[in-house]
Design a protein around this motif. Structure first.
Motif, mmCIF file in Angstrom:
data_model
loop_
_atom_site.group_PDB
_atom_site.id
_atom_site.type_symbol
_atom_site.label_atom_id
_atom_site.label_comp_id
_atom_site.label_asym_id
_atom_site.label_seq_id
_atom_site.Cartn_x
_atom_site.Cartn_y
_atom_site.Cartn_z
ATOM 1 N N VAL A 115 0.788 -1.414 -0.002
ATOM 2 C CA VAL A 115 0.099 0.150 0.026
ATOM 3 C C VAL A 115 0.823 1.301 -0.007
ATOM 4 C CG1 VAL A 115 -1.931 -0.994 1.142
ATOM 5 C CG2 VAL A 115 -0.239 0.006 2.538
ATOM 6 N N LYS A 116 0.593 2.021 -1.003
ATOM 7 C CA LYS A 116 1.250 3.644 -0.999
ATOM 8 C C LYS A 116 0.538 4.358 0.143
ATOM 9 C CE LYS A 116 4.221 6.768 -2.399
ATOM 10 N NZ LYS A 116 5.449 6.876 -1.770
ATOM 11 N N TYR A 117 1.018 4.567 1.240
ATOM 12 C CA TYR A 117 0.079 5.286 2.318
ATOM 13 C C TYR A 117 0.440 6.782 2.279
ATOM 14 C CZ TYR A 117 -1.727 5.672 6.914
ATOM 15 O OH TYR A 117 -2.680 6.297 7.974
ATOM 16 N N ASP A 118 -0.427 7.422 1.490
ATOM 17 C CA ASP A 118 -0.385 8.838 1.341
ATOM 18 C C ASP A 118 -0.948 9.645 2.517
ATOM 19 O OD1 ASP A 118 1.534 9.666 -0.360
ATOM 20 O OD2 ASP A 118 -0.058 9.973 -2.262
ATOM 21 N N GLY A 125 -2.155 14.975 5.804
ATOM 22 C CA GLY A 125 -3.119 13.694 6.064
ATOM 23 C C GLY A 125 -3.702 13.204 4.730
ATOM 24 N N SER A 126 -3.239 13.562 3.791
ATOM 25 C CA SER A 126 -3.896 12.973 2.258
ATOM 26 C C SER A 126 -2.853 13.337 1.169
ATOM 27 C CB SER A 126 -5.151 13.590 2.037
ATOM 28 O OG SER A 126 -5.227 14.769 1.334
ATOM 29 N N PHE A 127 -3.363 12.596 0.080
ATOM 30 C CA PHE A 127 -2.378 12.993 -1.106
ATOM 31 C C PHE A 127 -2.576 14.244 -1.837
ATOM 32 C CE2 PHE A 127 -6.638 11.951 -2.939
ATOM 33 C CZ PHE A 127 -6.639 12.534 -4.174
ATOM 34 N N LYS A 128 -3.656 15.025 -1.387
ATOM 35 C CA LYS A 128 -3.825 16.234 -1.797
ATOM 36 C C LYS A 128 -2.662 17.001 -1.806
ATOM 37 C CE LYS A 128 -8.166 15.594 -2.811
ATOM 38 N NZ LYS A 128 -8.860 15.295 -4.366
#
Length: 361
Positions: A60-63, A69-72
């Motif tokens: 898992v790529k834990y972004d 706290g997110s890929f954004k």
């Protein structure tokens, strides 16, 4: 630790713009606004791999371990940096939560005002709290995300504010760096990339990244892009707009994705597939990640794992698979409390014997 060692550690990761500058549309004069995002872990998940069998490897790529706290954050460091370079004084976005948090954090970091439109009652508490504490001006509309996006698009065309949703091309430029990191970690592209889809910008960005690395001979293959939507908000899978999308995975509760056509192009180019997963399947994957792998993601993130398990019979023997976890579980504490797998004992007397008895000793 010596002063020299401390300095080396501090300088180890400069943020994704500096780390991948040759691959990004920035110049020496671009004012980089960064919280040192990126460089998130690629974590093996053996319990999920065991569910599939056939000697597969699943990561898992834990972004969710990005600064807000997110890929954004990956897209927002680029969008805000380029907005500042263009002389913008304010930015605006529509959001189901994560975009608002990232936009607010990076805008304030860069000295810009941040305006956010959210669908009233459909943003998880953790995300709303972030946007407010970062100093954004949040407006909750009596409508859904798609209506909010239409308004902010018109605002950016009419007033002096820069739109930082994923229709902003710089957002996808930043988000593509996650594909670079996956290849850098694995030494090649995975066989499959499983990813949740809401507005469908991220799947588009990942494909951009894999293709760019492939063109530079940094990987010798391209992955099949496997996209998963919540069943109650699955317009791309169903082939029609969902006027009233419904799912507990609020981050992907979008009925008319802005990047719809580009996502379809990615699916076709990669020979991938798109599927819908139910809320029950999402929650089962969410609980499995937490209770068996020790990984706490927000519900929408678990759609990638739920989707993989749904189509596990199609996984080739010996395949390497990466599932993207887009956000941290702390974004949605209410769902977490409803789904918690532990036992919460309350009202216990502060006595050794009593505590031991509750523990079963």
């Amino acid at each position: 630790m010596s002063l020299t060692a401390a300095k080396t550690v501090h300088n180890a990761w400069p943020g994704l713009i500096e780390a991948y500058r040759p691959f990004l549309p920035v110049s020496a004069t671009t004012p980089v606004v960064t919280l040192h995002e990126g460089n998130t872990p690629l974590i093996p998940v053996p319990a999920i791999a065991a569910e599939i069998g056939r000697q597969v490897q699943v990561f898992v790529k834990y972004d969710g371990l990005n600064p807000t706290g997110s890929f954004k954050d990956r897209g927002m460091t680029m969008a805000i940096s380029k907005a500042k370079e263009a002389g913008a004084k304010a930015v605006i976005c529509a959001s189901t939560g994560n975009t608002s948090a990232a936009a607010a954090a990076y805008a304030r970091r860069g000295g810009l005002r941040a305006f956010v439109l959210i669908p009233e009652g459909y943003v998880a508490l953790g995300k709303l709290a972030q946007a407010l504490v970062y100093g954004a001006e949040v407006m909750a509309i009596k409508g859904n995300f798609d209506q909010a996006l239409e308004i902010v698009r018109q605002m950016s065309e009419t007033y002096p504010v820069t739109l930082v949703n994923s229709v902003n091309p710089y957002r996808l430029e930043g988000q593509k760096t996650s594909a670079f990191e996956i290849v850098d970690a694995l030494g090649n592209a995975p066989d499959w990339l499983c990813i949740p889809m809401g507005n469908a910008g991220n799947i588009t960005a990942y494909w951009m990244g894999f293709c760019q690395y492939h063109e530079q001979d940094r990987c010798d293959r391209l992955p099949r892009m496997m996209g998963f939507q919540a069943a109650g908000a699955a317009p791309i899978v169903a082939g029609h707009i969902f006027p009233q999308p419904e799912t507990l995975a609020t981050a992907i509760r979008i009925g008319n994705p802005a990047n719809w056509e580009r996502a379809i192009a990615v699916k076709d180019a990669s020979q991938g597939q798109f599927h819908a997963v139910t809320d029950a399947e999402i929650l089962a994957a969410y609980r499995m990640l937490a209770s068996q792998e020790g990984i706490f993601c927000e519900p929408a993130s678990a759609a990638s794992v739920a989707g993989l398990l749904k189509v596990k019979e199609q996984v080739p023997t010996g395949a390497t698979i990466v599932c993207v976890l887009t956000g941290n579980g702390l974004k949605d504490p209410e769902i977490a409390m409803q789904q918690q797998g532990g036992q919460f004992h309350q009202g216990i007397l502060p006595e050794l014997e009593t505590v031991a008895k509750v523990m079963g000793f």
